[in-house]
Structures are given as structure tokens and as C-alpha cells.
Design a protein around this motif. Structure first.
Motif, PDB file in Angstrom:
ATOM      1  N   VAL A  45       0.851  -1.189   0.000  1.00  0.00           N
ATOM      2  CA  VAL A  45       0.000   0.000   0.000  1.00  0.00           C
ATOM      3  C   VAL A  45       0.884   1.236   0.000  1.00  0.00           C
ATOM      4  CG1 VAL A  45      -1.983  -1.062   1.131  1.00  0.00           C
ATOM      5  CG2 VAL A  45      -0.129  -0.120   2.527  1.00  0.00           C
ATOM      6  N   ASP A  46       0.310   2.355  -0.352  1.00  0.00           N
ATOM      7  CA  ASP A  46       1.033   3.623  -0.363  1.00  0.00           C
ATOM      8  C   ASP A  46       0.242   4.652   0.448  1.00  0.00           C
ATOM      9  OD1 ASP A  46       2.867   5.599  -0.965  1.00  0.00           O
ATOM     10  OD2 ASP A  46       1.956   6.082  -2.915  1.00  0.00           O
ATOM     11  N   PRO A  47       0.811   5.199   1.522  1.00  0.00           N
ATOM     12  CA  PRO A  47       2.176   4.967   2.002  1.00  0.00           C
ATOM     13  C   PRO A  47       2.349   3.572   2.592  1.00  0.00           C
ATOM     14  CG  PRO A  47       0.959   6.317   3.560  1.00  0.00           C
ATOM     15  CD  PRO A  47       0.068   6.170   2.359  1.00  0.00           C
ATOM     16  N   LEU A  56      -2.408  -5.949   1.145  1.00  0.00           N
ATOM     17  CA  LEU A  56      -1.820  -5.822   2.476  1.00  0.00           C
ATOM     18  C   LEU A  56      -2.196  -7.022   3.344  1.00  0.00           C
ATOM     19  CD1 LEU A  56      -0.203  -4.186   4.493  1.00  0.00           C
ATOM     20  CD2 LEU A  56      -2.240  -2.817   4.967  1.00  0.00           C
ATOM     21  N   LEU A  57      -3.431  -7.496   3.223  1.00  0.00           N
ATOM     22  CA  LEU A  57      -3.845  -8.707   3.932  1.00  0.00           C
ATOM     23  C   LEU A  57      -2.950  -9.881   3.549  1.00  0.00           C
ATOM     24  CD1 LEU A  57      -7.770  -8.870   3.847  1.00  0.00           C
ATOM     25  CD2 LEU A  57      -6.295  -8.721   5.870  1.00  0.00           C
ATOM     26  N   THR A  58      -2.672  -9.996   2.264  1.00  0.00           N
ATOM     27  CA  THR A  58      -1.827 -11.093   1.775  1.00  0.00           C
ATOM     28  C   THR A  58      -0.428 -10.998   2.350  1.00  0.00           C
ATOM     29  OG1 THR A  58      -3.103 -11.240  -0.286  1.00  0.00           O
ATOM     30  CG2 THR A  58      -0.905 -12.208  -0.290  1.00  0.00           C
ATOM     31  N   ASP A  59       0.129  -9.793   2.413  1.00  0.00           N
ATOM     32  CA  ASP A  59       1.465  -9.613   3.003  1.00  0.00           C
ATOM     33  C   ASP A  59       1.485 -10.117   4.446  1.00  0.00           C
ATOM     34  OD1 ASP A  59       2.535  -8.531   0.724  1.00  0.00           O
ATOM     35  OD2 ASP A  59       3.257  -6.692   1.684  1.00  0.00           O
ATOM     36  N   CYS A  60       0.511  -9.690   5.236  1.00  0.00           N
ATOM     37  CA  CYS A  60       0.459 -10.078   6.648  1.00  0.00           C
ATOM     38  C   CYS A  60       0.268 -11.592   6.784  1.00  0.00           C
ATOM     39  CB  CYS A  60      -0.668  -9.341   7.359  1.00  0.00           C
ATOM     40  SG  CYS A  60      -0.446  -7.551   7.461  1.00  0.00           S
ATOM     41  N   ALA A  61      -0.622 -12.146   5.984  1.00  0.00           N
ATOM     42  CA  ALA A  61      -0.906 -13.574   6.056  1.00  0.00           C
ATOM     43  C   ALA A  61       0.306 -14.403   5.638  1.00  0.00           C
ATOM     44  CB  ALA A  61      -2.106 -13.905   5.174  1.00  0.00           C
ATOM     45  N   GLN A  62       1.006 -13.966   4.601  1.00  0.00           N
ATOM     46  CA  GLN A  62       2.207 -14.686   4.158  1.00  0.00           C
ATOM     47  C   GLN A  62       3.304 -14.637   5.222  1.00  0.00           C
ATOM     48  OE1 GLN A  62       3.111 -16.561   1.535  1.00  0.00           O
ATOM     49  NE2 GLN A  62       1.121 -16.466   0.509  1.00  0.00           N
ATOM     50  N   LEU A  63       3.406 -13.508   5.918  1.00  0.00           N
ATOM     51  CA  LEU A  63       4.414 -13.392   6.981  1.00  0.00           C
ATOM     52  C   LEU A  63       4.080 -14.324   8.137  1.00  0.00           C
ATOM     53  CD1 LEU A  63       6.993 -11.834   7.698  1.00  0.00           C
ATOM     54  CD2 LEU A  63       5.553 -10.130   8.829  1.00  0.00           C
ATOM     55  N   VAL A  64       2.795 -14.453   8.458  1.00  0.00           N
ATOM     56  CA  VAL A  64       2.370 -15.373   9.517  1.00  0.00           C
ATOM     57  C   VAL A  64       2.704 -16.814   9.126  1.00  0.00           C
ATOM     58  CG1 VAL A  64       0.390 -16.310  10.749  1.00  0.00           C
ATOM     59  CG2 VAL A  64       0.542 -13.866  10.367  1.00  0.00           C
ATOM     60  N   LYS A  65       2.330 -17.182   7.914  1.00  0.00           N
ATOM     61  CA  LYS A  65       2.583 -18.548   7.440  1.00  0.00           C
ATOM     62  C   LYS A  65       4.071 -18.878   7.462  1.00  0.00           C
ATOM     63  CE  LYS A  65       2.360 -21.316   3.190  1.00  0.00           C
ATOM     64  NZ  LYS A  65       2.243 -22.600   3.893  1.00  0.00           N
ATOM     65  N   ALA A  66       4.897 -17.923   7.010  1.00  0.00           N
ATOM     66  CA  ALA A  66       6.346 -18.153   6.959  1.00  0.00           C
ATOM     67  C   ALA A  66       6.945 -18.311   8.345  1.00  0.00           C
ATOM     68  CB  ALA A  66       7.027 -16.998   6.222  1.00  0.00           C
ATOM     69  N   ASN A  67       6.258 -17.800   9.365  1.00  0.00           N
ATOM     70  CA  ASN A  67       6.757 -17.885  10.736  1.00  0.00           C
ATOM     71  C   ASN A  67       5.933 -18.853  11.585  1.00  0.00           C
ATOM     72  OD1 ASN A  67       9.035 -15.706  11.256  1.00  0.00           O
ATOM     73  ND2 ASN A  67       7.568 -14.818   9.807  1.00  0.00           N
ATOM     74  N   SER A  68       5.467 -19.909  10.928  1.00  0.00           N
ATOM     75  CA  SER A  68       4.811 -21.023  11.607  1.00  0.00           C
ATOM     76  C   SER A  68       5.560 -22.294  11.213  1.00  0.00           C
ATOM     77  CB  SER A  68       3.340 -21.120  11.180  1.00  0.00           C
ATOM     78  OG  SER A  68       2.767 -22.330  11.647  1.00  0.00           O
ATOM     79  N   ILE A  69       6.142 -22.979  12.182  1.00  0.00           N
ATOM     80  CA  ILE A  69       6.949 -24.172  11.870  1.00  0.00           C
ATOM     81  C   ILE A  69       6.138 -25.190  11.093  1.00  0.00           C
ATOM     82  CG2 ILE A  69       8.179 -26.122  12.878  1.00  0.00           C
ATOM     83  CD1 ILE A  69       8.958 -24.299  15.209  1.00  0.00           C
ATOM     84  N   GLU A  70       4.936 -25.460  11.534  1.00  0.00           N
ATOM     85  CA  GLU A  70       4.088 -26.434  10.855  1.00  0.00           C
ATOM     86  C   GLU A  70       3.363 -25.818   9.669  1.00  0.00           C
ATOM     87  OE1 GLU A  70       0.524 -29.650  11.923  1.00  0.00           O
ATOM     88  OE2 GLU A  70       1.371 -28.385  13.504  1.00  0.00           O
ATOM     89  N   GLY A  71       2.864 -24.634   9.863  1.00  0.00           N
ATOM     90  CA  GLY A  71       2.090 -23.986   8.813  1.00  0.00           C
ATOM     91  C   GLY A  71       2.907 -23.655   7.572  1.00  0.00           C
ATOM     92  N   ASN A  72       4.200 -23.397   7.745  1.00  0.00           N
ATOM     93  CA  ASN A  72       5.047 -23.048   6.616  1.00  0.00           C
ATOM     94  C   ASN A  72       5.194 -24.210   5.634  1.00  0.00           C
ATOM     95  OD1 ASN A  72       6.765 -21.217   5.209  1.00  0.00           O
ATOM     96  ND2 ASN A  72       8.536 -22.334   5.981  1.00  0.00           N
ATOM     97  N   LYS A  73       4.963 -25.422   6.126  1.00  0.00           N
ATOM     98  CA  LYS A  73       5.131 -26.625   5.288  1.00  0.00           C
ATOM     99  C   LYS A  73       3.830 -27.026   4.596  1.00  0.00           C
ATOM    100  CE  LYS A  73       8.475 -28.337   8.678  1.00  0.00           C
ATOM    101  NZ  LYS A  73       8.734 -29.399   9.690  1.00  0.00           N
ATOM    102  N   LYS A  74       2.731 -26.356   4.966  1.00  0.00           N
ATOM    103  CA  LYS A  74       1.425 -26.766   4.450  1.00  0.00           C
ATOM    104  C   LYS A  74       0.867 -25.761   3.455  1.00  0.00           C
ATOM    105  CE  LYS A  74      -0.057 -29.423   8.509  1.00  0.00           C
ATOM    106  NZ  LYS A  74      -1.135 -29.625   9.511  1.00  0.00           N
ATOM    107  N   ASP A  75       0.028 -26.269   2.564  1.00  0.00           N
ATOM    108  CA  ASP A  75      -0.708 -25.410   1.648  1.00  0.00           C
ATOM    109  C   ASP A  75      -2.143 -25.253   2.150  1.00  0.00           C
ATOM    110  OD1 ASP A  75       1.492 -25.199   0.014  1.00  0.00           O
ATOM    111  OD2 ASP A  75       0.887 -26.847  -1.301  1.00  0.00           O
ATOM    112  N   ASN A  76      -2.850 -24.309   1.547  1.00  0.00           N
ATOM    113  CA  ASN A  76      -4.262 -24.081   1.883  1.00  0.00           C
ATOM    114  C   ASN A  76      -4.484 -23.837   3.379  1.00  0.00           C
ATOM    115  OD1 ASN A  76      -5.320 -24.385  -0.815  1.00  0.00           O
ATOM    116  ND2 ASN A  76      -4.852 -26.570  -0.607  1.00  0.00           N
TER     117      ASN A  76
END
Length: 210
Positions: free
Chosen positions: A10-12, A66-86
């Protein structure tokens, strides 16, 4: 320690942050700002990610990018969730987080389930995660002092706004009084004409003054 990220979706750009560990998450739950939105992987362990919304944004109208950015950051910082899709990522205003004494460190519930929304993440998007990680800044935060400073700033802004409103109202009242006085002055010198009185010609008027 708190990890800060900058989303350019988003901008800013928007500020996104999370605790480095579950102990830090406890402080983030306690000191979340009114404009903070909390994100977490649904039904799995993950980082507690917060979005600090800009003044014009509301939690139920966050732009999709922006929702996608936040959600992707959460997924990337979940040990189990980072390995899963959907995956399903849940999010809610920070003020809706509920913490009781019998909960484990980092565990939370909600005051109202109706204020919890969900966003679906099909898979990890490395382009987004890498972009966010390049902006990562790690620093210590004095949460109590930050809270005091925020409240002071908010109160100062409220006082300034109230002063502007008061000034505008005084100027409006002054303008109305001036308009009222002008109308009274005009009426003072306004002479009503008798419709039954004979109309005088120019010569008659001259003779009337002789």
C-alpha cells in the motif's frame, strides 16, 4: 525484541511487526495499539503478527494486497504452517484479544468471535516473504513508555482539534452577528412607501421643496 517489517503493498507503506518469541508476544498482547490488527495461523502454532493501520484504514476494509502480506508473513513464521498449503489465517483488532490468568504464555482468545475474520492462503509466496524480510529491523521496545508517548500525542491532537473547532465556531458566530447588525442597519433607514400617496413628478418635487 520486536521484529518490524515494512509492507509496500500500500502507499504509504504500512508497518507490520511481531514478537521474536512467545514471551515477547505477551507484551504485544498487553500493549497493542487501538489501530493494531492481530494475525495468526488458525488452529496451528505461529508467530503473532500485527499490522499497525494508518489513520484512514479500518480493520474490516484492509486492502487485499496488504492482507496477503500479513498472512504470508504469519505462514512463513509457523513451523508447521510453513510446510502446508491451503492455510487459513485469522485476524482481529488488537482490542478484541482476551487474555486470562489460566492461559499459557502466548495463548489468547477473543472477546467477540464475530470480530474475527479469515483469509485463505493457498501456498507460500517467496516473492512476498523475501520482500518483507529485506525490510526487517530488530529492536528493543519500551512498551510502557511507548504507550505513554502515544497517549500524550493523541491527547495533544485532540486538544488541537478541539481548539480549531472552537475557533471556527467563534468566527462563524462573529460573522452571523455582523450579518445581523448589517440587516438591522439597513432596516433602520428603510422607508415604507404609501401605495395610496400620489406620485410626484420632477417639477412637483421641486415645487414641494420651494
Amino acid at each position: 525484541m520486536v521484529l518490524f517489517f515494512t509492507s509496500t503493498a500500500v502507499d504509504p507503506p504500512a508497518m507490520v511487526y511481531m514478537g521474536k518469541d512467545k514471551v515477547e508476544n505477551e507484551d504485544l498482547i498487553k500493549y497493542a495499539w487501538p489501530q493494531d490488527v492481530w494475525f495468526h495461523v488458525d488452529k496451528l502454532s505461529s508467530a503473532h503478527v500485527y499490522l499497525r493501520m494508518p489513520p484512514t484504514m479500518t480493520w474490516d476494509s484492509i486492502p487485499q494486497a496488504l492482507l496477503t502480506d500479513c498472512a504470508q508473513l504469519v505462514k512463513a513464521n509457523s513451523i508447521e504452517g510453513n510446510k502446508k498449503d491451503n492455510l487459513t489465517i485469522i485476524y482481529t483488532p488488537g482490542s478484541n484479544l482476551k487474555k486470562s490468568g489460566d492461559m499459557a504464555v502466548g495463548q489468547v482468545s477473543f472477546h467477540s468471535d464475530k470480530q474475527v475474520k479469515r483469509v485463505h492462503i493457498p501456498k507460500r509466496e517467496n516473492i512476498i516473504v523475501n520482500r518483507l524480510n529485506k525490510t526487517k529491523v530488530e529492536r528493543d521496545v519500551d512498551h510502557e513508555q511507548e504507550r505513554v508517548d502515544r497517549i500524550k500525542k493523541e491527547n495533544a491532537e485532540k486538544r488541537a482539534t478541539a481548539a480549531q473547532i472552537k475557533k471556527a465556531e467563534a468566527e462563524l458566530a462573529k460573522a452571523r452577528e455582523a450579518e445581523k447588525a448589517a440587516r438591522s442597519y439597513d432596516l433602520l433607514f428603510e422607508v415604507e412607501e404609501d401605495p395610496d400617496a400620489p406620485k410626484l413628478t420632477g417639477k412637483a418635487i421641486e415645487e414641494d421643496f420651494m
